[in-house]
Motif scaffolding. Structure first.
Motif, PDB file in Angstrom:
ATOM      1  N   GLU A 160      -4.403  -1.015  11.999  1.00  0.00           N
ATOM      2  CA  GLU A 160      -5.364  -1.187  10.905  1.00  0.00           C
ATOM      3  C   GLU A 160      -4.637  -1.360   9.580  1.00  0.00           C
ATOM      4  O   GLU A 160      -5.029  -2.194   8.739  1.00  0.00           O
ATOM      5  N   ARG A 161      -3.582  -0.603   9.371  1.00  0.00           N
ATOM      6  CA  ARG A 161      -2.813  -0.720   8.132  1.00  0.00           C
ATOM      7  C   ARG A 161      -2.081  -2.064   8.056  1.00  0.00           C
ATOM      8  O   ARG A 161      -1.964  -2.666   6.980  1.00  0.00           O
ATOM      9  N   ARG A 174      -3.727   4.467  13.581  1.00  0.00           N
ATOM     10  CA  ARG A 174      -4.205   3.724  12.409  1.00  0.00           C
ATOM     11  C   ARG A 174      -3.204   2.658  11.965  1.00  0.00           C
ATOM     12  O   ARG A 174      -3.463   1.940  10.993  1.00  0.00           O
ATOM     13  N   ASP A 191      -4.352  -9.186   5.595  1.00  0.00           N
ATOM     14  CA  ASP A 191      -5.642  -9.904   5.523  1.00  0.00           C
ATOM     15  C   ASP A 191      -5.822 -10.660   4.217  1.00  0.00           C
ATOM     16  O   ASP A 191      -6.584 -11.616   4.154  1.00  0.00           O
ATOM     17  N   ILE A 232       0.858  -1.174   0.000  1.00  0.00           N
ATOM     18  CA  ILE A 232       0.000   0.000   0.000  1.00  0.00           C
ATOM     19  C   ILE A 232       0.900   1.231   0.000  1.00  0.00           C
ATOM     20  O   ILE A 232       2.029   1.183   0.496  1.00  0.00           O
ATOM     21  N   ARG A 267      -3.111  -4.819   9.334  1.00  0.00           N
ATOM     22  CA  ARG A 267      -4.138  -5.809   8.997  1.00  0.00           C
ATOM     23  C   ARG A 267      -4.504  -5.724   7.521  1.00  0.00           C
ATOM     24  O   ARG A 267      -4.743  -6.744   6.862  1.00  0.00           O
ATOM     25  N   GLU A 268      -4.559  -4.502   6.995  1.00  0.00           N
ATOM     26  CA  GLU A 268      -4.854  -4.331   5.572  1.00  0.00           C
ATOM     27  C   GLU A 268      -3.807  -5.035   4.714  1.00  0.00           C
ATOM     28  O   GLU A 268      -4.131  -5.641   3.679  1.00  0.00           O
ATOM     29  N   LEU A 269      -2.565  -4.956   5.143  1.00  0.00           N
ATOM     30  CA  LEU A 269      -1.488  -5.597   4.397  1.00  0.00           C
ATOM     31  C   LEU A 269      -1.545  -7.116   4.463  1.00  0.00           C
ATOM     32  O   LEU A 269      -1.112  -7.803   3.529  1.00  0.00           O
TER      33      LEU A 269
END
Length: 477
Positions: free
Chosen positions: A49-50, A46, A56, A29, A52-54
């Motif tokens: 959260e980032r 955040r 998931d 990202i 986890r975005e990477l």
């Protein structure tokens, strides 16, 4: 398998490596930058959260085989955290944050700061964590009961609940004694800073804690490893920390990294940066060209606007070697041995017959000649070098590097060196297993005739030209 995370300046990435089959998953990202009073920074609230975005999107069949998490990324970016509540007290200031510049300008000449090179291994610069801390204090942040964590170290805290510092990142605070591998408490006392400001050091690549329940969509209890500075990890990907070969990280800026057996206080006068190495010889020695890829990009837009890079590369490939031109890659200042942030680039030898392809090739030559200058300042006996990064896609540049330095240049097939190097460290230190270093790719060998020609050019013209330009520019260029 190892999950590796790289928190870089332009992208945050996650990859899963299998020791048998290689890269199994890759996600990235753009680095999530926000603004605070007009300054770019990162929001610590955040960050999880980032992460986890990477992660998931890792396929379930891959997810189940992950046995360790390896973290790496940029140095000199950090924040203050409340030691009791664990709440962030500031945003994460990136390494290039200039809010600490006034503090640096005011303090840099004082003996307490100017003489730090013999302890820290670093030339004085505004980007180090200690200046950010002092700027935060001047802005009203209470430091008693706070902890300073680098960005990568804070990510490890979010995943494990434990605060720890990692040596290659800690070295970039300007508060670490690199020979003792310990925080310089006398320095903190002299600044009126709490001795508890920095957490205890962990071993690079070794488990610093265990993955918490629910932190990521992974099995809890996995070892989480702080693998350190992105440049050091990238060098480890190609095993240059172990072999003693030169490592080039060739991006917008070019980093030149070798390992050394020792660091002496007098080495600080070299202008090079020294730090702890996690494997092989105990110290890294790092030099840089602040505008390597930056020079290539600048001239591409100047000479080939709207055209693909391939046009520039093809034109450069047709130019004579040497070109007869002279380019200094100092668009963003010069590094060691002529350390001068105010130095500016130069192009000499133009005539009405000069074509743009010759200028493009001269830019390549300037990068290679400056690389040789830095290598000679570093000393040691190199037998070759490994290069990774975007500039390795320019074959003429890689051949010129080999011809100018007289060293064989190897470019591995895989681009994700920082991620792979972090995974190698974690496999070795956390699991007692081996991920083989990156191999394959292309090898560029020096041509002896061109090497002699470039050596004459380097000794007769480049050395005096570069010394004159870097020595006569003031702080404003």
């Amino acid at each position: 398998m190892i999950l590796a995370v790289d928190l870089g300046t332009t992208h945050w990435k996650a990859a899963v490596f299998d020791p048998d089959t290689g890269l199994r998953h890759l996600a990235r990202i753009p680095t999530p930058t926000v603004e605070e009073n007009g300054w770019p920074c990162y929001d610590p609230r955040r960050l999880l959260e980032r992460l986890r975005e990477l992660t998931d999107g890792i396929p379930s069949q891959v997810r189940g085989g992950i046995r360790a998490v390896a973290l790496s990324g940029m140095a000199e970016a950090g924040l203050l955290v409340d030691a009791k509540s664990a709440e962030p007290l500031t945003m994460v200031w990136p390494w290039f944050d200039r809010r600490a510049l006034p503090v640096y300008e005011r303090l840099r000449a004082q003996a307490l700061f100017a003489d730090r090179g013999g302890v820290t291994g670093l030339p004085n610069a505004f980007k180090y964590g200690i200046y950010k801390l002092l700027a935060m204090r001047e802005a009203g942040c209470a430091l008693e009961g706070a902890r300073w964590l680098g960005l990568v170290e804070y990510a490890a805290f979010l995943l494990t609940g434990r605060m720890a510092a990692e040596p290659t990142l800690a070295a970039r605070t300007y508060a670490l004694d690199i020979n003792r591998r310990a925080w310089d408490l006398a320095f903190l006392d002299a600044l009126g800073l709490p001795q508890t400001l920095f957490p205890a050091l962990s071993e690079t690549g070794a488990p610093m804690g265990s993955l918490k329940e629910g932190a990521l969509n992974l099995a809890p209890g996995l070892p989480v490893c702080l693998c350190g500075h992105d440049h050091v990890c990238a060098a480890h990907a190609a095993a240059t920390l172990e072999t003693g070969d030169v490592f080039l990280s060739m991006g917008t800026a070019q980093v030149i990294l070798v390992t050394r057996d020792r660091f002496l206080p007098q080495d600080a006068a070299s202008g090079l940066s020294f730090g702890p190495s996690p494997v092989g010889k105990p110290y890294t020695c790092l030099g840089s060209i602040q505008s390597a890829g930056g020079s290539v990009n600048y001239f591409k837009e100047l000479l080939y606007p709207g055209q693909p890079f391939e046009t520039m590369m093809e034109d450069a490939a047709r130019a004579p070697a040497p070109t007869g031109l002279m380019y200094l890659p100092y668009l963003a200042g010069s590094g060691a041995p002529h350390l001068n942030a105010g130095a500016r680039g130069g192009l000499m030898g133009l005539s009405p017959q000069t074509r743009r392809g010759e200028i493009a090739a001269a830019v390549y030559e300037g990068i290679a000649l400056e690389t040789r200058l830095v290598l000679e300042r570093m000393g040691g006996e190199a037998t070759g070098f490994c290069a990774m990064g975007g500039l390795t896609r320019h074959p003429r540049l890689m051949q010129i590097l080999a011809d100018v330095t007289g060293l064989a240049a190897r470019t591995p097939d895989m681009d994700e060196g920082t991620l792979y190097g972090a995974a190698r460290l974690a496999a070795q230190k956390a699991l007692g297993e081996t991920l083989l270093p990156l191999a394959g790719g292309r090898v560029f060998r020096p041509d002896e005739e061109r090497h002699r020609a470039y050596t004459n050019l380097y000794q007769e013209r480049y050395l005096p030209f570069s010394a004159f330009v870097a020595g006569t520019c003031d702080a404003k260029g």
